[in-house]
Design a protein around this motif. Structure first.
Motif, PDB file in Angstrom:
ATOM      1  N   ARG A  21       0.842  -1.052   0.086  1.00 31.14           N
ATOM      2  CA  ARG A  21       0.056   0.038  -0.154  1.00 31.14           C
ATOM      3  C   ARG A  21       0.935   1.272   0.092  1.00 31.14           C
ATOM      4  O   ARG A  21       0.467   2.343  -0.622  1.00 31.14           O
ATOM      5  CB  ARG A  21      -0.932  -0.020   1.227  1.00 31.14           C
ATOM      6  CG  ARG A  21      -1.878  -1.091   1.303  1.00 31.14           C
ATOM      7  CD  ARG A  21      -2.763  -1.083   2.318  1.00 31.14           C
ATOM      8  NE  ARG A  21      -4.036  -2.262   2.401  1.00 31.14           N
ATOM      9  CZ  ARG A  21      -4.852  -2.269   3.213  1.00 31.14           C
ATOM     10  NH1 ARG A  21      -5.296  -1.211   4.114  1.00 31.14           N
ATOM     11  NH2 ARG A  21      -5.605  -3.073   2.950  1.00 31.14           N
ATOM     12  N   ALA A  22       2.077   1.172   0.889  1.00 26.09           N
ATOM     13  CA  ALA A  22       2.887   2.393   0.750  1.00 26.09           C
ATOM     14  C   ALA A  22       3.526   2.578  -0.462  1.00 26.09           C
ATOM     15  O   ALA A  22       3.834   3.761  -1.041  1.00 26.09           O
ATOM     16  CB  ALA A  22       4.140   1.982   1.927  1.00 26.09           C
ATOM     17  N   MET A  23       3.616   1.516  -1.298  1.00 26.33           N
ATOM     18  CA  MET A  23       4.281   1.857  -2.640  1.00 26.33           C
ATOM     19  C   MET A  23       3.311   2.204  -3.763  1.00 26.33           C
ATOM     20  O   MET A  23       3.519   3.055  -4.554  1.00 26.33           O
ATOM     21  CB  MET A  23       4.964   0.444  -3.273  1.00 26.33           C
ATOM     22  CG  MET A  23       6.230   0.124  -2.487  1.00 26.33           C
ATOM     23  SD  MET A  23       7.787   1.467  -2.059  1.00 26.33           S
ATOM     24  CE  MET A  23       7.624   1.687  -3.769  1.00 26.33           C
ATOM     25  N   ALA A  24       1.906   2.087  -3.412  1.00 20.16           N
ATOM     26  CA  ALA A  24       1.011   2.525  -4.182  1.00 20.16           C
ATOM     27  C   ALA A  24       0.966   4.053  -3.995  1.00 20.16           C
ATOM     28  O   ALA A  24       0.717   4.779  -4.872  1.00 20.16           O
ATOM     29  CB  ALA A  24      -0.309   1.788  -3.931  1.00 20.16           C
ATOM     30  N   LEU A  25       1.005   4.405  -2.612  1.00 20.52           N
ATOM     31  CA  LEU A  25       1.004   5.818  -2.448  1.00 20.52           C
ATOM     32  C   LEU A  25       2.104   6.579  -3.023  1.00 20.52           C
ATOM     33  O   LEU A  25       2.168   7.433  -3.545  1.00 20.52           O
ATOM     34  CB  LEU A  25       1.179   6.012  -0.926  1.00 20.52           C
ATOM     35  CG  LEU A  25       1.495   7.435  -0.252  1.00 20.52           C
ATOM     36  CD1 LEU A  25       0.329   8.590  -0.929  1.00 20.52           C
ATOM     37  CD2 LEU A  25       1.547   7.405   1.342  1.00 20.52           C
ATOM     38  N   ALA A  26       3.419   5.852  -3.028  1.00 25.73           N
ATOM     39  CA  ALA A  26       4.548   6.283  -3.493  1.00 25.73           C
ATOM     40  C   ALA A  26       4.461   6.746  -4.968  1.00 25.73           C
ATOM     41  O   ALA A  26       4.881   7.655  -5.626  1.00 25.73           O
ATOM     42  CB  ALA A  26       5.930   5.592  -3.304  1.00 25.73           C
ATOM     43  N   GLN A  27       3.820   5.623  -5.726  1.00 29.21           N
ATOM     44  CA  GLN A  27       3.792   5.844  -7.016  1.00 29.21           C
ATOM     45  C   GLN A  27       3.054   6.983  -7.432  1.00 29.21           C
ATOM     46  O   GLN A  27       2.823   7.683  -8.464  1.00 29.21           O
ATOM     47  CB  GLN A  27       3.229   4.414  -7.794  1.00 29.21           C
ATOM     48  CG  GLN A  27       3.069   4.377  -9.435  1.00 29.21           C
ATOM     49  CD  GLN A  27       2.794   2.992  -9.982  1.00 29.21           C
ATOM     50  OE1 GLN A  27       3.137   1.984  -9.250  1.00 29.21           O
ATOM     51  NE2 GLN A  27       2.406   3.158 -11.126  1.00 29.21           N
ATOM     52  N   ASN A  28       1.701   6.989  -6.548  1.00 29.14           N
ATOM     53  CA  ASN A  28       0.603   8.242  -6.912  1.00 29.14           C
ATOM     54  C   ASN A  28       1.524   9.431  -6.911  1.00 29.14           C
ATOM     55  O   ASN A  28       1.184  10.282  -7.568  1.00 29.14           O
ATOM     56  CB  ASN A  28      -0.398   8.216  -5.996  1.00 29.14           C
ATOM     57  CG  ASN A  28      -1.506   8.892  -6.136  1.00 29.14           C
ATOM     58  OD1 ASN A  28      -2.433   8.481  -7.417  1.00 29.14           O
ATOM     59  ND2 ASN A  28      -1.919  10.138  -5.510  1.00 29.14           N
ATOM     60  N   PHE A  29       2.198   9.494  -5.886  1.00 35.46           N
ATOM     61  CA  PHE A  29       3.057  11.033  -5.695  1.00 35.46           C
ATOM     62  C   PHE A  29       3.879  11.114  -6.771  1.00 35.46           C
ATOM     63  O   PHE A  29       4.124  12.499  -7.361  1.00 35.46           O
ATOM     64  CB  PHE A  29       3.820  10.844  -4.319  1.00 35.46           C
ATOM     65  CG  PHE A  29       4.731  11.790  -4.069  1.00 35.46           C
ATOM     66  CD1 PHE A  29       4.440  13.045  -3.954  1.00 35.46           C
ATOM     67  CD2 PHE A  29       6.222  11.542  -4.157  1.00 35.46           C
ATOM     68  CE1 PHE A  29       5.298  14.330  -3.693  1.00 35.46           C
ATOM     69  CE2 PHE A  29       7.066  12.529  -3.789  1.00 35.46           C
ATOM     70  CZ  PHE A  29       6.871  13.843  -3.744  1.00 35.46           C
TER      71      PHE A  29
END
Length: 210
Positions: A21-29
């Motif tokens: 989930r954290a990497m999904a946030l990172a990719q969105n950013f």
């Protein structure tokens, strides 16, 4: 060596779920940054007549395809961004790098089958096997607990920066002059969503993590 999925505990699986989930946030950013800063720099170069008429498509592709580091580095001397904004973006970049390159290490750890015991002690049959498994579990949890503060800090830094850049993206695309209400609750909601799987990782002094 190789990954050992069959040996991963429920706590490790929970940590990996949070990391995903954290990497999904990172990719969105990262996507928000590429769009916003690519669009900004494209507009500036066009206004300054720096783009030959027959090369604007290639130039736009280059600007929007820059790495996150390159896109953010161009903001360091940009008078349109405050010191606080630059610091927020840089913290998010560092958090993204931590999550992408270091955060998984703690949960990839698999304790030795003998725990902290010597093999000869196991072979002698004088050790309680249940006690060994409990010991191995605690060794694993110690590794995961050690990285949690840095993990949570990286997630919050990303959420804070993503909230800002997503707002800029909204203003560009929707041509609005004010931000929607999502900016007021986005950070806490996203951080809670990312960390939610970690409720399966027992803390030392509490039954479960919040």
């Amino acid at each position: 060596m190789w990954l050992q999925p069959v040996d991963y505990s429920d706590e490790q699986s929970a940590y990996f779920a949070a990391l995903g989930r954290a990497m999904a946030l990172a990719q969105n950013f990262e996507q928000n940054c590429k769009f916003v800063f690519g669009t900004l720099d494209m507009g500036r170069d066009y206004g300054d007549s720096k783009i030959p008429y027959d090369q604007w498509r290639a130039h736009a592709k280059k600007l929007h395809g820059r790495s996150l580091g390159a896109a953010l580095k161009a903001r360091e001397k940009d008078a349109d961004f405050s010191v606080e904004q630059i610091a927020t973006l840089e913290a998010a970049r560092s958090g993204r790098n931590f999550l992408a390159h270091r955060a998984a290490e703690a949960a990839l750890y698999v304790p030795a089958s003998t725990g902290k015991r010597k093999l000869r002690e196991i072979l002698a049959g004088t050790t309680d096997l249940a006690a060994i498994e409990k010991e191995r579990s605690e060794m694993l949890l110690a590794h995961i607990r050690k990285v949690l503060p840095a993990f949570e800090e990286a997630v919050r830094a990303l959420a804070q920066a993503d909230n800002i850049v997503a707002g800029w993206s909204y203003l560009i695309q929707e041509k609005e002059d004010r931000l929607p209400t999502v900016t007021g609750w986005y950070v806490n909601t996203v951080v809670a969503w990312v960390l939610e799987p970690l409720s399966a990782v027992p803390a030392r002094d509490t039954e479960l993590r919040p």
